[in-house]
Design an enzyme around this catalytic site. Structure first.
Site, PDB file in Angstrom:
ATOM      1  N   ARG A 147      21.194  57.043  34.227  1.00 44.14           N
ATOM      2  CA  ARG A 147      20.037  56.117  34.660  1.00 44.14           C
ATOM      3  C   ARG A 147      19.464  55.810  33.357  1.00 44.14           C
ATOM      4  O   ARG A 147      19.178  56.609  32.348  1.00 44.14           O
ATOM      5  CB  ARG A 147      19.258  56.827  35.786  1.00 44.14           C
ATOM      6  CG  ARG A 147      18.073  55.778  36.036  1.00 44.14           C
ATOM      7  CD  ARG A 147      17.062  56.583  36.907  1.00 44.14           C
ATOM      8  NE  ARG A 147      15.978  56.851  36.304  1.00 44.14           N
ATOM      9  CZ  ARG A 147      14.790  57.259  36.760  1.00 44.14           C
ATOM     10  NH1 ARG A 147      14.545  56.887  37.770  1.00 44.14           N
ATOM     11  NH2 ARG A 147      13.623  57.504  36.056  1.00 44.14           N
ATOM     12  N   TYR A 159       7.369  53.359  33.841  1.00 44.21           N
ATOM     13  CA  TYR A 159       8.112  54.413  34.661  1.00 44.21           C
ATOM     14  C   TYR A 159       9.128  54.886  34.080  1.00 44.21           C
ATOM     15  O   TYR A 159      10.039  53.843  33.616  1.00 44.21           O
ATOM     16  CB  TYR A 159       8.199  53.757  35.980  1.00 44.21           C
ATOM     17  CG  TYR A 159       9.117  54.721  36.857  1.00 44.21           C
ATOM     18  CD1 TYR A 159       8.770  55.935  37.355  1.00 44.21           C
ATOM     19  CD2 TYR A 159      10.371  54.500  36.874  1.00 44.21           C
ATOM     20  CE1 TYR A 159       9.543  56.735  37.867  1.00 44.21           C
ATOM     21  CE2 TYR A 159      11.324  55.304  37.604  1.00 44.21           C
ATOM     22  CZ  TYR A 159      10.788  56.355  37.946  1.00 44.21           C
ATOM     23  OH  TYR A 159      11.761  57.447  38.563  1.00 44.21           O
ATOM     24  N   ASP A 216      16.304  52.128  38.090  1.00 41.40           N
ATOM     25  CA  ASP A 216      15.089  52.012  39.003  1.00 41.40           C
ATOM     26  C   ASP A 216      14.008  51.289  38.594  1.00 41.40           C
ATOM     27  O   ASP A 216      13.412  50.993  37.658  1.00 41.40           O
ATOM     28  CB  ASP A 216      14.581  53.362  38.959  1.00 41.40           C
ATOM     29  CG  ASP A 216      13.880  53.867  40.179  1.00 41.40           C
ATOM     30  OD1 ASP A 216      13.554  52.916  40.883  1.00 41.40           O
ATOM     31  OD2 ASP A 216      13.803  54.879  40.386  1.00 41.40           O
ATOM     32  N   HIS A 218      11.881  50.689  40.714  1.00 38.16           N
ATOM     33  CA  HIS A 218      10.495  51.265  41.036  1.00 38.16           C
ATOM     34  C   HIS A 218       9.471  50.498  42.064  1.00 38.16           C
ATOM     35  O   HIS A 218       8.335  50.614  41.604  1.00 38.16           O
ATOM     36  CB  HIS A 218       9.834  52.157  39.887  1.00 38.16           C
ATOM     37  CG  HIS A 218       9.398  53.592  40.478  1.00 38.16           C
ATOM     38  ND1 HIS A 218       8.152  54.052  40.456  1.00 38.16           N
ATOM     39  CD2 HIS A 218      10.213  54.752  40.763  1.00 38.16           C
ATOM     40  CE1 HIS A 218       8.093  55.068  40.826  1.00 38.16           C
ATOM     41  NE2 HIS A 218       9.228  55.693  40.873  1.00 38.16           N
ATOM     42  N   GLU A 242      18.044  50.321  41.745  1.00 36.76           N
ATOM     43  CA  GLU A 242      17.241  50.891  42.730  1.00 36.76           C
ATOM     44  C   GLU A 242      15.888  50.756  43.010  1.00 36.76           C
ATOM     45  O   GLU A 242      15.236  50.101  42.293  1.00 36.76           O
ATOM     46  CB  GLU A 242      17.133  52.602  42.277  1.00 36.76           C
ATOM     47  CG  GLU A 242      16.289  53.594  43.236  1.00 36.76           C
ATOM     48  CD  GLU A 242      16.007  54.786  42.519  1.00 36.76           C
ATOM     49  OE1 GLU A 242      16.649  55.251  41.724  1.00 36.76           O
ATOM     50  OE2 GLU A 242      15.297  55.732  42.908  1.00 36.76           O
ATOM     51  N   GLU A 268      13.757  56.483  48.678  1.00 41.38           N
ATOM     52  CA  GLU A 268      13.290  57.896  48.443  1.00 41.38           C
ATOM     53  C   GLU A 268      11.728  58.022  48.893  1.00 41.38           C
ATOM     54  O   GLU A 268      11.252  58.961  49.204  1.00 41.38           O
ATOM     55  CB  GLU A 268      12.849  58.011  47.053  1.00 41.38           C
ATOM     56  CG  GLU A 268      12.040  57.006  46.340  1.00 41.38           C
ATOM     57  CD  GLU A 268      12.008  57.083  44.565  1.00 41.38           C
ATOM     58  OE1 GLU A 268      13.099  57.315  43.959  1.00 41.38           O
ATOM     59  OE2 GLU A 268      11.002  57.088  44.099  1.00 41.38           O
ATOM     60  N   ARG A 289      18.601  56.807  49.475  1.00 44.25           N
ATOM     61  CA  ARG A 289      17.992  57.388  48.483  1.00 44.25           C
ATOM     62  C   ARG A 289      17.212  58.610  48.964  1.00 44.25           C
ATOM     63  O   ARG A 289      16.127  59.152  48.371  1.00 44.25           O
ATOM     64  CB  ARG A 289      17.150  56.757  47.514  1.00 44.25           C
ATOM     65  CG  ARG A 289      17.950  55.763  46.563  1.00 44.25           C
ATOM     66  CD  ARG A 289      18.516  56.503  45.401  1.00 44.25           C
ATOM     67  NE  ARG A 289      17.896  56.922  44.527  1.00 44.25           N
ATOM     68  CZ  ARG A 289      17.414  58.109  44.157  1.00 44.25           C
ATOM     69  NH1 ARG A 289      18.383  59.169  44.224  1.00 44.25           N
ATOM     70  NH2 ARG A 289      16.687  58.349  43.141  1.00 44.25           N
ATOM     71  N   GLU A 345      21.114  62.572  42.198  1.00 48.63           N
ATOM     72  CA  GLU A 345      20.364  62.538  41.145  1.00 48.63           C
ATOM     73  C   GLU A 345      20.073  64.041  40.764  1.00 48.63           C
ATOM     74  O   GLU A 345      19.852  65.116  41.369  1.00 48.63           O
ATOM     75  CB  GLU A 345      19.007  61.902  41.462  1.00 48.63           C
ATOM     76  CG  GLU A 345      17.831  62.013  40.443  1.00 48.63           C
ATOM     77  CD  GLU A 345      16.510  61.253  40.894  1.00 48.63           C
ATOM     78  OE1 GLU A 345      16.370  60.954  42.185  1.00 48.63           O
ATOM     79  OE2 GLU A 345      15.898  60.399  40.181  1.00 48.63           O
ATOM     80  N   TRP A 408       3.472  51.217  41.781  1.00 43.31           N
ATOM     81  CA  TRP A 408       3.942  51.726  40.572  1.00 43.31           C
ATOM     82  C   TRP A 408       5.208  52.174  40.918  1.00 43.31           C
ATOM     83  O   TRP A 408       5.726  52.621  41.914  1.00 43.31           O
ATOM     84  CB  TRP A 408       2.786  53.061  40.511  1.00 43.31           C
ATOM     85  CG  TRP A 408       3.428  53.836  39.242  1.00 43.31           C
ATOM     86  CD1 TRP A 408       2.995  53.505  38.084  1.00 43.31           C
ATOM     87  CD2 TRP A 408       4.189  54.881  39.460  1.00 43.31           C
ATOM     88  NE1 TRP A 408       3.700  54.536  37.179  1.00 43.31           N
ATOM     89  CE2 TRP A 408       4.370  55.567  38.013  1.00 43.31           C
ATOM     90  CE3 TRP A 408       4.661  55.875  40.214  1.00 43.31           C
ATOM     91  CZ2 TRP A 408       5.078  56.524  37.621  1.00 43.31           C
ATOM     92  CZ3 TRP A 408       5.487  56.797  40.157  1.00 43.31           C
ATOM     93  CH2 TRP A 408       5.603  57.284  38.733  1.00 43.31           C
TER      94      TRP A 408
HETATM   95  O1  KDG Z   1       7.387  61.659  43.261  1.00 37.99           O
HETATM   96  C1  KDG Z   1       7.810  60.397  42.530  1.00 37.99           C
HETATM   97  C2  KDG Z   1       8.997  60.643  42.011  1.00 37.99           C
HETATM   98  O2  KDG Z   1       9.991  61.300  42.604  1.00 37.99           O
HETATM   99  C3  KDG Z   1       9.658  59.228  41.543  1.00 37.99           C
HETATM  100  O3  KDG Z   1       8.869  58.488  40.821  1.00 37.99           O
HETATM  101  C4  KDG Z   1      11.126  59.509  41.078  1.00 37.99           C
HETATM  102  O4  KDG Z   1      11.740  57.125  41.411  1.00 37.99           O
HETATM  103  C5  KDG Z   1      11.784  58.279  41.139  1.00 37.99           C
HETATM  104  C6  KDG Z   1      13.512  58.791  41.062  1.00 37.99           C
HETATM  105  O5  KDG Z   1      14.347  57.837  41.211  1.00 37.99           O
HETATM  106  O6  KDG Z   1      13.674  59.945  40.877  1.00 37.99           O
HETATM  107 MG    MG Z   2      13.381  56.213  42.329  1.00 35.68          MG
END
Ligand code: KDG
Ligand code: MG
Length: 408
Positions: A147, A159, A216, A218, A242, A268, A289, A345, A408
């Site tokens: 990644r 991030y 990602d 995010h 992602e 996620e 995810r 991951e 975020w």
């Molecule tokens: O707790 C938040 C994290 O797990 C996250 O920010 C991690 O986006 C993430 C990832 O893809 O691992």
């Molecule tokens: Mg993520």
């Protein structure tokens, strides 16, 4: 096989973890992960105050019945706290059942469907040189899928990129900060959209066409911005993009899909199979995810991945450091057993965490394996856990230049 004790253990070796320890009348101990990053104590209370009293005296072998009982008898369904608490119980019971059978958990899930689990690591850098170093470091560590996260000119903290670089550990990004308040970061979508394709062009130029690359976003983009990014990244052949849009807006992905063939991964922050109804049925994503820990355990994630399999959607189980070694191991057993495995991951835990949680999984040449010890293959050293009491910690949040709070 009656449950005679259930205990919630909160420990903070490198970061906070919540673990449920269930003991049966014949002395078998099972562990479940109940860690919800930045909201750890809410799950600890849900378990200790509302679930542990219901477990005592139940048959540890009745995993499905216990899952349905906890899910339906609460009346208030879904949500991260509830589903993480149910996951902690579910995983602990699977650990017990597999230990009672004398087998690694994946054998009870149907046995191994592959010899190893392909894993991706997290490379990042504040500039191209740092990013290339980080990619090289990951290749040396044995990663074969990577990644890529990068700083964006004009934004101080982004991030996935550590704010400072400590020798040899540039690749270890930990978003949660031990502090009484969440850190504030800034965000500029325009600058990000202009910068990211140039970074992938550079990485492809340096490392060639074959290395699987992931990214990602995010949750930060609108559907049309996500469509543009997916299209702009097509020449660099990503394994996935992602969380290009906020995950709860399932409809958003229709527009993104109309514009790009870059594979999409989402989920996620989703908690149940129902959160994926539109995403999977309309084939708006390519990878799921969710983690075992935040999606109601092995029982529920298996059900979700079997549903996804009917639509050729594959797994991409969440594995950041805020999934404890217990939750991570549960994911590895599922990865090995299911047919529609995609990628896992893998963000290695720190040394203190590995002291508290003794693990049997192995990693080499791009592949993880959960090991063959009975159960999950993770033991908790309670004496070590007791040395690291809970510390308040929060994920950061974003504001735009004009002060507006952003995803975020
Ligand atoms: O707790 C938040 C994290 O797990 C996250 O920010 C991690 O986006 C993430 C990832 O893809 O691992
Ligand atoms: Mg993520």
């Amino acid at each position: 096989m009656k449950i005679v004790a259930a205990e919630v253990i909160v420990t903070s070796p490198d970061r906070n973890f919540v673990t449920l320890k269930i003991t049966t009348e014949d002395g078998i101990v099972g562990l479940g992960d109940g860690t919800l990053n930045g909201r750890e104590l809410s799950v600890a209370s849900y378990l200790a105050d509302h679930v542990v009293p219901l477990l005592l005296g139940r048959d540890a072998h009745q995993i499905e019945d216990t899952w349905q009982f906890l899910y339906r008898s609460a009346y208030w369904r879904r949500g991260p706290v509830t589903m993480t608490a149910i996951a902690a119980v579910d995983v602990a019971l699977w650990d017990i059942k597999a230990k009672a059978a004398g087998m690694p958990l994946y054998q009870l899930l149907g046995g191994a469907s592959r010899t190893g689990v392909m894993a991706y690591g997290h490379a990042s850098g504040r500039d191209t040189e740092e990013l290339f170093d980080s990619v090289r470091h990951h290749l040396e560590e044995g990663f074969r899928s990577i990644r890529v996260q990068t700083s964006v000119p004009g934004i101080d903290a982004v991030y996935g990129v550590p704010a400072t670089r400590s020798a040899g550990r540039a690749h270890h990004y930990e978003p949660a900060q031990r502090a009484p308040l969440p850190a504030e970061e800034d965000w500029d979508t325009g600058a990000y959209l202009r910068h990211v394709p140039t970074v992938f062009e550079a990485v492809r130029g340096e490392f060639g066409a074959d290395l699987p690359l992931l990214h990602d976003a995010h949750h930060r983009l609108t559907p049309i911005q996500a469509a543009r990014l997916g299209r702009d990244l097509e020449p660099y052949d990503l394994f996935w993009l992602e969380d290009c849009t906020p995950a709860e807006n399932q409809d958003a992905l229709r527009l993104v899909r109309q514009h790009t063939t870059t594979p999409l991964a989402i989920g996620e922050v989703l908690n149940t199979v129902w959160d994926y109804q539109t995403l999977v049925r309309e084939q708006l994503i390519d990878y799921v995810r969710s983690s075992v820990t935040h999606t109601g355990g092995v029982t529920a994630l298996r059900r979700l991945l079997d549903f996804a399999a009917q639509y050729q959607v594959k797994s991409g189980i969440h594995g950041p450091t805020d999934i404890s070694p217990v939750g991570f191991a549960a994911g590895l057993h599922l990865d090995l057993a299911i047919h529609n495995f995609g990628i896992q991951e893998y963000m290695p835990h720190g040394a203190l965490t590995n002291e508290v949680f003794r693990q049997t999984f192995t990693f080499g040449d791009g592949y993880l394996h959960p090991g063959t010890a009975p159960g999950l293959g993770v033991e908790l050293d309670e004496e070590a856990a007791g040395r690291f009491p809970y510390q308040p910690a929060y994920l950061p949040f974003n504001r735009l230049k004009d002060g507006t709070v952003h995803d975020w």
